[in-house]
Scaffold this motif. Structure first.
Motif: not given
Length: 281
Positions: A130-132, A138-139, A143-144
């Motif tokens: 879940a953290e990954e 989030q990454r 990026q967006i």
């Protein structure tokens, strides 16, 4: 911590459904009792040590409930098939009964320990996954945000300092080192253009503001100030206690559109004036 406890509880519930526990216990106990009976044909005697690996294996795979049911069935089955009088429920010798009781209690405890360790391990694995996934989400959001064609910028409130600015905004103001700086350091006419007052109104009302063709003075380093026009949105960002801690601004420059429209309007006025002059000849 609460999230990890929720995952642990979910793992336990998934692994220990009653129907699955009963089914696994019946199969495991029957196989183990059959193995004991087979060994007894060569080496007579109860083999209660088999309880431990079976209890641990069932607990590892299906949870404590299935392991406990298995141990109970093994104790009952061993008493019926292997203790005197055989094929009847009796007490037999004190030593055998003590051994059976100890084996049952110890294997049940073993199953409990193994099931807890397994559940914790699975919960930890799910929490890591879940953290990954959260990191990946989030990454993608980062990026967006950074690569959005429209400018996007977050300004802290009431400090009015840049918290984040995407590539489009950095190109707009001609600077990349704006995070942590006061808005007035990057936009000297920020207050004169009425933007500070507008931000304060949005922050206090906690309501979104949509601006259409709003004139804003942009001052790039080494260049003269220029007046551009923007369509933009001011969105208040609220903390858990409902207070505005930042303002998100997203928008695009419509300067060329405004200039083109004004040019057309001026051309229309000029043509109309020429017509009027022609009529007066």
């Amino acid at each position: 911590m609460d999230r990890q406890l929720e995952l642990l509880q979910k793992v336990v519930e998934e692994r220990e459904s009653p129907l699955k526990a009963i089914s696994v216990a019946l199969v495991s106990a029957l196989v183990t009792l059959a193995l004991q009976g087979y060994i007894n044909t060569f080496l007579p005697g109860p083999y209660f040590f088999l309880f431990f690996p079976v209890a641990a294996g069932v607990a590892w795979t299906y949870g404590f409930r299935a392991s406990l049911f298995t141990v109970i069935l093994l104790v009952v089955g061993s008493n019926y098939f292997f203790l005197e009088p055989k094929f009847a429920f009796g007490f037999g010798s004190l030593g055998e009964n003590l051994a059976l009781g100890f084996a049952g209690a110890a294997s049940a405890f073993t199953g409990w320990v193994v099931s807890k360790l397994t559940s914790i391990g699975e919960a930890a694995a799910k929490a890591k996954t879940a953290e990954e996934n959260l990191d990946e989400s989030q990454r993608l959001l980062d990026q967006i945000f950074d690569e959005a064609p429209a400018y996007m910028v977050i300004v802290s409130y009431p400090e009015l300092e840049f918290v984040r600015a995407n590539d489009a905004y950095q190109v707009l103001v001609g600077r990349k080192d704006i995070v942590g700086k006061k808005v007035t350091d990057v936009l000297p006419r920020y207050e004169a253009d009425g933007l500070a007052t507008l931000v304060k109104r949005v922050a206090e009302s906690k309501e979104r503001f949509t601006g259409v063709e709003v004139p804003i003075t942009i001052t790039k380093p080494g260049e003269e100030p220029r007046l551009d026009f923007f369509d933009f949105v001011y969105q208040p960002l609220l903390s858990a206690d409902g207070k505005t801690y930042a303002i998100l601004s997203q928008g695009t420059s419509v300067t060329e559109k405004v200039k083109a429209r004004k040019s057309i309007e001026e051309s229309k006025v000029a043509i109309e004036n020429e017509r009027e002059n022609f009529r007066n000849l």
